[in-house]
Scaffold this motif. Structure first.
Motif, PDB file in Angstrom:
ATOM      1  N   ASP A  13       0.846  -1.186   0.000  1.00  0.00           N
ATOM      2  CA  ASP A  13       0.000   0.000   0.000  1.00  0.00           C
ATOM      3  C   ASP A  13       0.885   1.242   0.000  1.00  0.00           C
ATOM      4  O   ASP A  13       1.867   1.327   0.743  1.00  0.00           O
ATOM      5  N   GLY A  14       0.562   2.209  -0.799  1.00  0.00           N
ATOM      6  CA  GLY A  14       1.341   3.430  -0.848  1.00  0.00           C
ATOM      7  C   GLY A  14       2.594   3.320  -1.681  1.00  0.00           C
ATOM      8  O   GLY A  14       3.486   4.169  -1.591  1.00  0.00           O
ATOM      9  N   SER A  15       2.719   2.294  -2.513  1.00  0.00           N
ATOM     10  CA  SER A  15       3.897   2.098  -3.354  1.00  0.00           C
ATOM     11  C   SER A  15       4.112   3.275  -4.298  1.00  0.00           C
ATOM     12  O   SER A  15       3.171   3.770  -4.932  1.00  0.00           O
ATOM     13  N   LEU A  16       5.366   3.705  -4.408  1.00  0.00           N
ATOM     14  CA  LEU A  16       5.715   4.786  -5.325  1.00  0.00           C
ATOM     15  C   LEU A  16       5.493   4.347  -6.769  1.00  0.00           C
ATOM     16  O   LEU A  16       5.041   5.138  -7.607  1.00  0.00           O
ATOM     17  N   HIS A  17       5.797   3.094  -7.069  1.00  0.00           N
ATOM     18  CA  HIS A  17       5.627   2.587  -8.428  1.00  0.00           C
ATOM     19  C   HIS A  17       4.146   2.561  -8.819  1.00  0.00           C
ATOM     20  O   HIS A  17       3.782   2.960  -9.933  1.00  0.00           O
ATOM     21  N   THR A  18       3.307   2.112  -7.887  1.00  0.00           N
ATOM     22  CA  THR A  18       1.878   2.093  -8.163  1.00  0.00           C
ATOM     23  C   THR A  18       1.334   3.511  -8.303  1.00  0.00           C
ATOM     24  O   THR A  18       0.488   3.781  -9.169  1.00  0.00           O
ATOM     25  N   ALA A  19       1.811   4.416  -7.465  1.00  0.00           N
ATOM     26  CA  ALA A  19       1.370   5.811  -7.546  1.00  0.00           C
ATOM     27  C   ALA A  19       1.728   6.414  -8.898  1.00  0.00           C
ATOM     28  O   ALA A  19       0.934   7.161  -9.493  1.00  0.00           O
ATOM     29  N   ALA A  20       2.922   6.089  -9.399  1.00  0.00           N
ATOM     30  CA  ALA A  20       3.348   6.622 -10.697  1.00  0.00           C
ATOM     31  C   ALA A  20       2.444   6.106 -11.818  1.00  0.00           C
ATOM     32  O   ALA A  20       2.041   6.870 -12.708  1.00  0.00           O
ATOM     33  N   LEU A  21       2.102   4.825 -11.759  1.00  0.00           N
ATOM     34  CA  LEU A  21       1.225   4.265 -12.791  1.00  0.00           C
ATOM     35  C   LEU A  21      -0.196   4.779 -12.647  1.00  0.00           C
ATOM     36  O   LEU A  21      -0.891   5.004 -13.647  1.00  0.00           O
ATOM     37  N   ARG A  22      -0.649   4.956 -11.411  1.00  0.00           N
ATOM     38  CA  ARG A  22      -1.974   5.541 -11.185  1.00  0.00           C
ATOM     39  C   ARG A  22      -2.033   6.950 -11.786  1.00  0.00           C
ATOM     40  O   ARG A  22      -3.049   7.354 -12.379  1.00  0.00           O
ATOM     41  N   THR A  23      -0.943   7.671 -11.649  1.00  0.00           N
ATOM     42  CA  THR A  23      -0.846   9.014 -12.230  1.00  0.00           C
ATOM     43  C   THR A  23      -0.857   8.933 -13.746  1.00  0.00           C
ATOM     44  O   THR A  23      -1.464   9.771 -14.423  1.00  0.00           O
TER      45      THR A  23
END
Length: 213
Positions: A13-23
């Protein structure tokens, strides 16, 4: 409409990689549908040659088949890919869904922090017969401080880089449909961008590559 499936190698949860893809999904340009795959942690362990794969695997394979391209961002664990992501790709290689599938990666960490993971990822792509679109592969180091409470990256360098990246991906898809890419482009890696050796002197890098917000 170009369909891109975004796959994060992190289950945290809160992964930087996931956040980048979500963006990336949030900032997809007109004419592009970008969907973030969220079933990584629920995939069963790979069983070679399984004739009746679980429903989660069938859904994964369907989404990959329907996508025009895959974009992957992953952390490095123990010098390689996270086991959960390798498990995902084992299912896809076994099923043949990666064959000739255009793929690219997005790195959001500094050089040297994911070299093993990227090498392993490209090896998996090769074994699966995927087509790595190097012009669409980008490294843009980020910090967790750039992720807002909604799980989106606020660093505008990423926003600009994603636009360039997806644009390169779409161009690569159309170019490969009509003619092979130039040899210099097919064999170059992007960090954050590698210019042709015969490029005009003084050629300008994009703002995100110059560190300009």
């Amino acid at each position: 409409m170009t369909r891109v499936l975004l796959i994060s190698g992190s289950t945290r949860d809160g992964s930087l990689h996931t956040a980048a893809l979500r963006t990336a999904a949030r900032h997809a340009a007109a004419g592009i549908t970008a969907d973030l795959y969220d079933g990584l942690s629920g995939l069963p362990a790979f069983v070679p040659g399984e004739p009746n794969p679980p429903a989660a695997v069938t859904e994964l394979r369907h989404r990959v088949t329907q996508a025009d391209a895959l974009l992957v961002s992953t952390p490095e664990y123990a010098g390689s890919l996270p086991g959960s992501l390798k498990n995902l790709f084992d299912w896809l290689v076994d099923g043949g869904e990666l064959s000739r599938k255009p793929v690219a990666w997005l790195s959001v960490v500094a050089p040297g922090r994911d070299d093993g993971a990227r090498a392993s990822l490209e090896s998996v792509f090769e074994h699966g017969g995927a087509r790595l679109l190097r012009p669409a592969c980008v490294r843009i180091p980020l910090e967790m401080a750039a992720v807002d409470p909604g799980g989106l990256v606020t660093d505008t360098r990423l926003h600009v880089a994603l636009q360039d990246m997806v644009g390169a991906l779409v161009r690569s898809l159309s170019e490969r449909a009509s003619a092979p890419q130039p040899s210099w482009q097919a064999h170059s890696s992007v960090y954050p961008v590698v210019q042709r050796q015969d490029a005009p002197r003084g050629a300008q890098l994009p703002p995100w590559a110059r560190g300009v917000s």
